[in-house]
Design a protein around this motif. Structure first.
Motif, PDB file in Angstrom:
ATOM      1  N   ALA B  17       1.022  -1.078  -0.310  1.00 31.10           N
ATOM      2  CA  ALA B  17       0.433   0.204  -0.082  1.00 31.10           C
ATOM      3  C   ALA B  17       0.872   1.304   0.008  1.00 31.10           C
ATOM      4  O   ALA B  17       0.180   1.894  -0.248  1.00 31.10           O
ATOM      5  CB  ALA B  17      -1.706   0.385   1.057  1.00 31.10           C
ATOM      6  N   VAL B  18       2.204   1.244   0.840  1.00 29.49           N
ATOM      7  CA  VAL B  18       2.928   2.325   0.546  1.00 29.49           C
ATOM      8  C   VAL B  18       3.077   2.560  -0.305  1.00 29.49           C
ATOM      9  O   VAL B  18       3.682   3.945  -0.983  1.00 29.49           O
ATOM     10  CB  VAL B  18       3.818   2.640   1.883  1.00 29.49           C
ATOM     11  CG1 VAL B  18       4.858   3.743   2.083  1.00 29.49           C
ATOM     12  CG2 VAL B  18       2.809   2.500   3.605  1.00 29.49           C
ATOM     13  N   TRP B  19       3.662   1.448  -0.898  1.00 28.60           N
ATOM     14  CA  TRP B  19       4.657   1.767  -2.385  1.00 28.60           C
ATOM     15  C   TRP B  19       3.709   2.316  -3.858  1.00 28.60           C
ATOM     16  O   TRP B  19       3.708   3.163  -4.026  1.00 28.60           O
ATOM     17  CB  TRP B  19       4.720   0.189  -2.723  1.00 28.60           C
ATOM     18  CG  TRP B  19       5.459   0.702  -4.680  1.00 28.60           C
ATOM     19  CD1 TRP B  19       5.698   0.216  -5.743  1.00 28.60           C
ATOM     20  CD2 TRP B  19       7.285   1.333  -4.331  1.00 28.60           C
ATOM     21  NE1 TRP B  19       6.358   0.660  -6.397  1.00 28.60           N
ATOM     22  CE2 TRP B  19       7.145   1.166  -6.128  1.00 28.60           C
ATOM     23  CE3 TRP B  19       7.660   1.635  -3.863  1.00 28.60           C
ATOM     24  CZ2 TRP B  19       7.838   1.531  -6.201  1.00 28.60           C
ATOM     25  CZ3 TRP B  19       9.376   1.774  -3.868  1.00 28.60           C
ATOM     26  CH2 TRP B  19       9.400   1.794  -5.471  1.00 28.60           C
ATOM     27  N   GLY B  34       5.057  -3.665  -6.397  1.00 25.16           N
ATOM     28  CA  GLY B  34       4.344  -3.121  -4.215  1.00 25.16           C
ATOM     29  C   GLY B  34       4.587  -4.648  -3.965  1.00 25.16           C
ATOM     30  O   GLY B  34       5.382  -4.439  -2.702  1.00 25.16           O
ATOM     31  N   LEU B  35       4.075  -5.954  -4.604  1.00 28.58           N
ATOM     32  CA  LEU B  35       3.649  -6.772  -3.948  1.00 28.58           C
ATOM     33  C   LEU B  35       5.362  -7.282  -3.745  1.00 28.58           C
ATOM     34  O   LEU B  35       5.503  -8.249  -2.579  1.00 28.58           O
ATOM     35  CB  LEU B  35       2.976  -7.550  -4.726  1.00 28.58           C
ATOM     36  CG  LEU B  35       1.796  -7.898  -4.188  1.00 28.58           C
ATOM     37  CD1 LEU B  35       0.236  -8.823  -5.383  1.00 28.58           C
ATOM     38  CD2 LEU B  35       1.479  -8.133  -2.980  1.00 28.58           C
ATOM     39  N   ILE B  36       5.842  -7.268  -4.770  1.00 26.74           N
ATOM     40  CA  ILE B  36       7.153  -7.686  -5.337  1.00 26.74           C
ATOM     41  C   ILE B  36       7.765  -7.752  -3.625  1.00 26.74           C
ATOM     42  O   ILE B  36       9.031  -8.301  -3.432  1.00 26.74           O
ATOM     43  CB  ILE B  36       8.293  -7.351  -6.509  1.00 26.74           C
ATOM     44  CG1 ILE B  36       7.429  -8.002  -7.761  1.00 26.74           C
ATOM     45  CG2 ILE B  36       9.885  -8.196  -6.270  1.00 26.74           C
ATOM     46  CD1 ILE B  36       7.750  -7.667  -9.141  1.00 26.74           C
ATOM     47  N   LEU B  37       7.814  -6.465  -3.303  1.00 24.32           N
ATOM     48  CA  LEU B  37       8.641  -5.679  -2.371  1.00 24.32           C
ATOM     49  C   LEU B  37       8.343  -5.627  -1.349  1.00 24.32           C
ATOM     50  O   LEU B  37       9.588  -6.741  -0.037  1.00 24.32           O
ATOM     51  CB  LEU B  37       8.310  -3.870  -2.794  1.00 24.32           C
ATOM     52  CG  LEU B  37       9.598  -2.895  -3.831  1.00 24.32           C
ATOM     53  CD1 LEU B  37       8.890  -1.290  -3.730  1.00 24.32           C
ATOM     54  CD2 LEU B  37      11.173  -3.203  -3.167  1.00 24.32           C
ATOM     55  N   GLY B  38       6.841  -5.673  -0.555  1.00 26.04           N
ATOM     56  CA  GLY B  38       6.140  -6.260   0.158  1.00 26.04           C
ATOM     57  C   GLY B  38       6.502  -7.794   0.351  1.00 26.04           C
ATOM     58  O   GLY B  38       6.524  -8.472   1.495  1.00 26.04           O
ATOM     59  N   ILE B  39       7.376  -9.019  -0.795  1.00 25.56           N
ATOM     60  CA  ILE B  39       6.974  -9.616  -0.214  1.00 25.56           C
ATOM     61  C   ILE B  39       8.932 -10.245   0.135  1.00 25.56           C
ATOM     62  O   ILE B  39       8.675 -10.818   0.915  1.00 25.56           O
ATOM     63  CB  ILE B  39       6.809 -11.177  -1.442  1.00 25.56           C
ATOM     64  CG1 ILE B  39       5.463 -10.738  -1.116  1.00 25.56           C
ATOM     65  CG2 ILE B  39       7.357 -12.693  -1.159  1.00 25.56           C
ATOM     66  CD1 ILE B  39       4.929 -11.332  -2.666  1.00 25.56           C
ATOM     67  N   LEU B  40       9.454  -8.987  -0.283  1.00 28.83           N
ATOM     68  CA  LEU B  40      11.055  -9.113  -0.315  1.00 28.83           C
ATOM     69  C   LEU B  40      11.282  -8.362   0.746  1.00 28.83           C
ATOM     70  O   LEU B  40      12.180  -9.730   1.741  1.00 28.83           O
ATOM     71  CB  LEU B  40      11.810  -8.604  -1.930  1.00 28.83           C
ATOM     72  CG  LEU B  40      11.612  -9.891  -2.927  1.00 28.83           C
ATOM     73  CD1 LEU B  40      12.402  -8.961  -4.054  1.00 28.83           C
ATOM     74  CD2 LEU B  40      13.116 -10.736  -2.573  1.00 28.83           C
ATOM     75  N   ILE B  41      10.749  -7.494   1.360  1.00 22.02           N
ATOM     76  CA  ILE B  41      11.646  -7.309   2.106  1.00 22.02           C
ATOM     77  C   ILE B  41      10.707  -7.612   3.821  1.00 22.02           C
ATOM     78  O   ILE B  41      11.989  -8.370   4.755  1.00 22.02           O
ATOM     79  CB  ILE B  41      10.599  -5.466   2.634  1.00 22.02           C
ATOM     80  CG1 ILE B  41      11.629  -4.942   1.221  1.00 22.02           C
ATOM     81  CG2 ILE B  41      11.235  -4.911   3.785  1.00 22.02           C
ATOM     82  CD1 ILE B  41      11.206  -3.096   1.078  1.00 22.02           C
ATOM     83  N   PRO B  42       9.929  -7.978   4.178  1.00 20.50           N
ATOM     84  CA  PRO B  42       9.978  -9.056   5.104  1.00 20.50           C
ATOM     85  C   PRO B  42      10.970 -10.578   5.170  1.00 20.50           C
ATOM     86  O   PRO B  42      10.940 -11.079   5.799  1.00 20.50           O
ATOM     87  CB  PRO B  42       8.642  -9.488   5.640  1.00 20.50           C
ATOM     88  CG  PRO B  42       7.946  -8.496   4.492  1.00 20.50           C
ATOM     89  CD  PRO B  42       8.983  -8.472   3.425  1.00 20.50           C
ATOM     90  N   TRP B  43      10.782 -11.191   3.719  1.00 21.79           N
ATOM     91  CA  TRP B  43      11.561 -12.560   4.152  1.00 21.79           C
ATOM     92  C   TRP B  43      13.000 -12.183   4.450  1.00 21.79           C
ATOM     93  O   TRP B  43      13.810 -12.695   5.514  1.00 21.79           O
ATOM     94  CB  TRP B  43      11.173 -12.760   2.453  1.00 21.79           C
ATOM     95  CG  TRP B  43      12.152 -13.892   2.083  1.00 21.79           C
ATOM     96  CD1 TRP B  43      11.527 -15.352   2.634  1.00 21.79           C
ATOM     97  CD2 TRP B  43      13.503 -14.294   1.435  1.00 21.79           C
ATOM     98  NE1 TRP B  43      12.562 -16.214   2.562  1.00 21.79           N
ATOM     99  CE2 TRP B  43      13.471 -15.544   1.982  1.00 21.79           C
ATOM    100  CE3 TRP B  43      13.879 -13.797   1.238  1.00 21.79           C
ATOM    101  CZ2 TRP B  43      14.599 -15.918   0.659  1.00 21.79           C
ATOM    102  CZ3 TRP B  43      15.261 -14.294   0.037  1.00 21.79           C
ATOM    103  CH2 TRP B  43      15.548 -15.682   0.152  1.00 21.79           C
ATOM    104  N   ILE B  44      13.648 -10.916   4.205  1.00 19.00           N
ATOM    105  CA  ILE B  44      14.889 -10.534   4.102  1.00 19.00           C
ATOM    106  C   ILE B  44      14.810 -10.178   5.522  1.00 19.00           C
ATOM    107  O   ILE B  44      16.078 -10.678   5.835  1.00 19.00           O
ATOM    108  CB  ILE B  44      16.019  -8.956   3.240  1.00 19.00           C
ATOM    109  CG1 ILE B  44      15.466  -9.922   1.490  1.00 19.00           C
ATOM    110  CG2 ILE B  44      16.517  -8.690   3.295  1.00 19.00           C
ATOM    111  CD1 ILE B  44      15.682  -8.988   0.601  1.00 19.00           C
ATOM    112  N   THR B  45      13.693  -9.196   6.579  1.00 23.01           N
ATOM    113  CA  THR B  45      14.151  -8.985   7.186  1.00 23.01           C
ATOM    114  C   THR B  45      13.365  -9.769   8.711  1.00 23.01           C
ATOM    115  O   THR B  45      13.669  -9.075   9.879  1.00 23.01           O
ATOM    116  CB  THR B  45      13.554  -7.241   7.503  1.00 23.01           C
ATOM    117  OG1 THR B  45      12.142  -7.322   7.517  1.00 23.01           O
ATOM    118  CG2 THR B  45      14.063  -6.411   6.790  1.00 23.01           C
TER     119      THR B  45
END
Lengths: 124, 163
Positions: B17-19, B34-45
């Protein structure tokens, strides 16, 4: 026409609250009371401008803008942290633990309690 | 499997949503990225999220936001009147200790932020055990009333949302 009035009113109101917030910085007597003035400027002062901007773009420019919501979100995330840092610096420099009200628990306030470990979770 | 893919589903939705909001355009391309970021970032962090805060009553979040917004507008006018018209000799700034029933760190963070953003009160410190919060009031002739207000209006609602 009606929308122009609403947008103008919001802008004027935001300006007035920004001015009152700045005036509070001059008028209020101590650091901690002065700290209350800028929280006001960011909430209604900033908020009024952002709402006015959203209405303006939706009504006159025919496109919806979400940037204002993001600005609000980021302001609400960051403003309490700066206020808290200023308050903590003030506690360290000016106040003594005896001047503050007791915590009502068996530990002191975290700013003075050297054994406090910020990474430790509160139980529960 | 699903847990592994989405370690933090709420964060995934928030980031998407923020993206989209940052791009300022609701187009399929932005949503997908946005979804790609939303999946990658929680996965990395994921390693930095040892325990996820649980939202027990997501609908009450909206009610809480509305109440806080209303209080911000209301207390803005009160504080503006104090700043402009009240003689400084009558001003009664006070430190107030608010005992906390909240235990989850996320809920206490939201409460402290709420206290600071409502004009007239600033949260300054937490007790070392996390069971009391130190609040500075711009004008509090009745400090017990401030404590009751904070506990009844904000803390009880946050308790329903987080705990």
């Amino acid at each position: 026409m009606i929308w122009e009035i609403i947008v103008s009113a919001l802008l004027v109101m935001a300006g007035v609250f920004g001015l009152v917030g700045s005036f509070g910085l001059i008028r209020l007597p101590t650091t901690m009371t002065r700290l209350h003035a800028p929280t006001k400027a960011t909430t209604l002062g900033g908020g009024g401008v952002l709402v006015a901007s959203m209405i303006y773009f939706a009504v006159f420019m025919d496109h919806y803008s979400f940037h204002e919501l993001m600005i609000t979100l980021f302001l609400f995330l960051t403003a309490p942290i700066t206020a808290n840092l200023i308050a903590k610096a003030y506690l360290h420099r000016t106040e003594r633990p005896e001047d503050l009200p007791p915590t009502g628990t068996d530990r002191g306030w975290a700013t003075y309690d050297a054994s406090a470990d910020p990474s430790r979770r509160t139980d529960g | 499997m699903l847990r592994k893919l989405f370690p933090h589903p709420v964060l995934t939705l928030t980031l998407t949503a923020v993206w989209v909001a940052l791009m300022n355009e609701l187009s399929p391309g932005h949503v997908v990225f946005g979804l790609i970021l939303g999946i990658l970032i929680p996965w990395i962090t994921a390693a930095y999220w040892p325990d996820r805060p649980r939202l027990r009553a997501p609908l009450k979040v909206a009610a809480y936001i509305l109440i806080v917004l209303y209080d911000i507008v209301k207390s803005n006018f009160i504080v503006a009147r104090i700043v402009l018209f009240m003689p400084l000799s009558q001003l009664r700034p006070a430190w107030v200790t608010v005992p906390l029933d909240l235990r989850s760190p996320e809920a206490i963070t939201v409460l402290a932020g709420t206290i600071t953003m409502t004009p007239g009160t600033v949260s300054a410190d937490l007790s070392a055990c996390g069971r009391a919060i130190l609040v500075h009031c711009l004008h509090a002739p009745d400090s017990q009333g401030v404590v009751n207000d904070i506990k009844a209006r904000y803390e009880s609602r946050l308790k329903e949302i987080f705990e």
